[in-house]
Design an enzyme around this catalytic site. Structure first.
Site, PDB file in Angstrom:
ATOM      1  N   HIS A   1      51.987  44.915  44.694  1.00  0.00           N
ATOM      2  CA  HIS A   1      52.696  43.842  45.397  1.00  0.00           C
ATOM      3  C   HIS A   1      52.492  42.528  44.657  1.00  0.00           C
ATOM      4  O   HIS A   1      52.598  41.464  45.241  1.00  0.00           O
ATOM      5  CB  HIS A   1      52.207  43.713  46.853  1.00  0.00           C
ATOM      6  CG  HIS A   1      52.486  44.930  47.685  1.00  0.00           C
ATOM      7  ND1 HIS A   1      51.670  46.029  47.682  1.00  0.00           N
ATOM      8  CD2 HIS A   1      53.511  45.230  48.526  1.00  0.00           C
ATOM      9  CE1 HIS A   1      52.166  46.965  48.482  1.00  0.00           C
ATOM     10  NE2 HIS A   1      53.287  46.506  49.000  1.00  0.00           N
TER      11      HIS A   1
ATOM     12  N   GLU B   1      65.546  52.624  45.527  1.00  0.00           N
ATOM     13  CA  GLU B   1      65.842  51.554  44.580  1.00  0.00           C
ATOM     14  C   GLU B   1      66.827  51.981  43.509  1.00  0.00           C
ATOM     15  O   GLU B   1      67.669  51.190  43.086  1.00  0.00           O
ATOM     16  CB  GLU B   1      64.549  51.049  43.926  1.00  0.00           C
ATOM     17  CG  GLU B   1      63.675  50.198  44.840  1.00  0.00           C
ATOM     18  CD  GLU B   1      62.901  51.023  45.856  1.00  0.00           C
ATOM     19  OE1 GLU B   1      62.869  52.263  45.690  1.00  0.00           O
ATOM     20  OE2 GLU B   1      62.336  50.433  46.787  1.00  0.00           O
TER      21      GLU B   1
END
Lengths: 341, 349
Positions: B154, B84
């Site tokens: 999540h 990322e």
């Protein structure tokens, strides 16, 4: 290289005299930046770290531009927002320096990708030290560049120290160049104090990048003769003997001068070089004097360029500040700012 | 100080509200299809647009990039390595040399490795360079919010971290029509934008989405339901929850005004102020934890501007100050019952 050295000397002293707040010299490393930038083409983007005044000045960044940025007056292209040595130049395709280390390296991978997919004869060349190569961003940059085939040139100045941290405390393994083949990347390790080796190596690397459409890695072995910055006192962590041995025994300016002399290409003439140094000194002194007489950027310029336009909440905050400064005008150096209130 | 005029690009039409879009050329789409449609339009209209991230090439784990690699090729729609911080930096670099970089971070929960690049680099690129450089053509799309079983990693709503960073814009759409228009506006905005997509709505939210190229204005909140007695402010999935709570309150004779913030930062303070001056009461809701969430910022702002108009304290109905739990999710979330209770307490204050 002589000009840069002289300018660095003056600006270091000017910090000690309180004329600028901070400075970083590049003593001992100028062959890396000057040789490299001479071998690149003007349309190539450079993503610097902070010790590459050689790259800036080879491309034409002037002493006045350097001094104005260090002073932070209204003539600074960066509008007085950053600390000294955080130069940038859109005209010269050199992206503005930022303090966070190594962040520019994976950005250069991105830029190099864009150049490739658009079929451009351009590379993204990025500088970083051997210490900066310990950051996670270095790994991301290398992996992205090779995997996505970016027209990116990685340029590592291994100058033996990251502030006080010697290379033994920074990494093991075979220097930074030893890491590059692990990413599948072509690699050169070059004596960074040999200007001609630097020039030829970078010229070759650039040709290969454009031809093969993939990145290239170069590590320059050099030595940081000066302190890390004006906030550093390097004899606290290294010996004067070590510094002197590089200064006298392996100095890029002396080596080039001797080579040119031996080849009969130039007279290594003390008088001539002293004149260059004198001219540079005078120019820096004049720039400091003129620069310090200039006003700082306007008060409004604290609020511009946060976004492409000044948004309502910033307009409101500016109005609040302006009202406050009007009320307390004697407590603030308002006339230092261009346009005042 | 002058606000520069916006310039139309690529023949798109700009609207303030989705209801202004008169188009009859519509298709039933869910959220991921609307996102896909927006990306398709931009890639088609702008040869310098690139879409990349983890698993983007095969169509994306949420199908947002379905078919786009086949249509535009691997130079333009591609996988990045699993990194990322690299995705963020790569996007900044591309944008700094003039490309339209649409970077995908698969889960908002994993955006943090890119935090330094986003906050220290992207947000400050224009300012620190004296406007010589910018990465305005960078958009980071990421997924956002509770999904029923996502737990700590999540389910997060990280908007507040980025709303605290001058130089960034943060956007969260509530529905497919808004998502398409806000995403196109975000991509074309000349500032780095973080666009959070509520993953719970990818399949569940459906609408007749106009097929045109259209944009919805950033930094404009939308009053999605007019009301008299209390202002309810939310964004993303919470708009559905606010609608349900307001139906419960309606039975008690309480008329609720619901506002979708849409752009989290910089937010449209005027619309909020106009509403609370009218109703005198306000509740702000978000899934993100209470302390220093957007509710805190909006409460401070609204009480500053509307103090004498307030009939009750401004309330926040939010996630608790815990990491996002798995089995406790049904009692963690700021649901319609909690909001309804807060409405009652506010109205009866």
């Amino acid at each position: 290289m002589i000009s840069i050295e002289e300018m660095d000397n003056l600006l270091y002293m000017s910090q000690r005299q309180g004329k600028i707040s901070f400075y970083m010299t590049s003593f001992g490393e100028t062959a890396t930046t000057v040789g490299t930038t001479a071998a690149l083409q003007s349309q190539d983007f450079i993503f610097p770290q902070y010790r590459e005044q050689g790259s800036f000045m080879w491309r034409g960044f002037t002493i006045e531009q350097i001094v104005n940025q260090c002073i932070g007056n209204h003539l600074d292209g960066g509008k007085g927002r950053q600390m000294p040595v955080h130069y940038g130049s859109k005209d010269l395709n050199i992206v503005t320096v930022s303090s966070p280390l190594t962040t520019q390296v994976p950005q250069a991978s991105g830029a190099g990708y864009g150049f490739r997919v658009n079929g451009e004869n351009k590379i993204a060349a990025t500088w970083f030290g051997e210490g900066a190569a310990s950051e996670g961003d270095f790994h991301s940059a290398m992996n992205f560049a090779q995997t996505l085939k970016c027209q990116t040139l990685f340029l590592c100045r291994n100058n033996h120290y990251a502030i006080s941290t010697p290379t033994d405390d920074q990494f093991r393994g075979d220097t930074i160049a030893g890491k590059a083949p692990a990413y599948g990347m072509r690699t050169l390790k070059i004596d960074g104090n040999d200007l001609l080796a630097v020039y030829n190596g970078v010229k070759y690397a650039r040709e290969q990048i454009i031809k093969n459409k993939e990145p290239f890695f170069i590590e320059f072995i050099t030595y940081r003769i000066g302190d890390h910055s004006t906030s550093d006192h390097s004899v606290l962590y290294r010996s004067q003997e070590e510094i002197d041995s590089w200064k006298s025994g392996n100095n890029p300016i002396n080596r080039l001068g001797l080579f040119l002399k031996k080849q009969g290409l130039r007279q290594f003439n003390d008088e001539h070089d002293n004149q260059i140094r004198k001219d540079v000194r005078n120019r820096v002194i004049a720039a400091l004097k003129n620069g310090s007489e200039q006003q700082q950027p306007s008060i409004q310029d604290m609020f511009t360029d946060v976004y492409d336009e000044v948004l309502p909440h910033l307009s409101e905050q500016y109005t609040q500040l302006r009202d406050h400064l009007t009320k307390y005008k004697d407590q603030y150096p308002i006339n230092k700012f261009k346009g005042g209130l | 100080m002058q606000l520069l005029k916006r310039v139309h690009q690529f023949g798109s039409t700009k609207h303030r509200f989705a209801s202004d879009i008169g188009s009859t050329n519509r298709q039933k789409m869910n959220l991921f299809q609307a996102i896909n449609n927006a990306l398709d339009i931009e890639l088609g209209a702008n040869p310098k647009a690139l879409l990349f991230g983890e698993d983007v090439k095969f169509g994306g784990v949420f199908r947002c990039s379905q078919g786009l690699n086949e249509k535009y090729g691997t130079d333009r729609v591609f996988n990045t390595p699993l990194c990322e911080q690299g995705i963020g930096a790569f996007g900044i670099g591309l944008a700094s040399v003039g490309y339209t970089a649409i970077a995908e971070i698969q889960f908002g929960d994993y955006i943090f490795p890119a935090f330094d690049q986003i906050v220290n680099e992207a947000a400050k690129f224009r300012y620190r360079s004296g406007n010589q450089f910018n990465c305005g053509s960078l958009t980071i799309r990421s997924t956002w919010g509770a999904v029923g079983h996502g737990a700590l990693y999540h389910s997060q709503s990280p908007e507040a971290y980025f709303a605290h960073t001058p130089g960034l814009k943060v956007v969260v759409p509530r529905d497919p029509i808004q998502a398409k228009g806000l995403l196109l506006a975000s991509i074309r905005d000349k500032n780095p934008v973080i666009f959070f997509e509520p993953k719970a709505l990818y399949r569940n939210a459906e609408d007749e989405v106009p097929l045109d190229d259209y944009e919805l204005e950033l930094s404009k909140a939308e009053v999605v339901q007019q009301g008299k007695h209390i202002t309810l402010i939310g964004y993303g999935t919470s708009i559905r929850v606010l609608r349900e709570a307001s139906k419960m309150a309606e039975k008690d004779g309480v008329s609720c005004e619901i506002i979708d913030l849409q752009t989290i930062y910089p937010y449209d303070g005027q619309t909020l102020v106009d509403s609370v001056k009218k109703t005198g009461r306000c509740i702000i809701t978000h899934e993100a934890p209470q302390t220093c969430g957007m509710g805190a910022e909006l409460s401070a702002f609204i009480q500053e501007k509307c103090f004498l108009h307030l009939e009750a304290p401004i309330r926040r109905v939010t996630g608790y100050d815990t990491p996002f739990p798995l089995v406790h999710e049904p009692i963690y979330l700021p649901d319609k019952f909690k909001i309804y209770e807060a409405i009652k307490e506010s109205v009866n204050y």
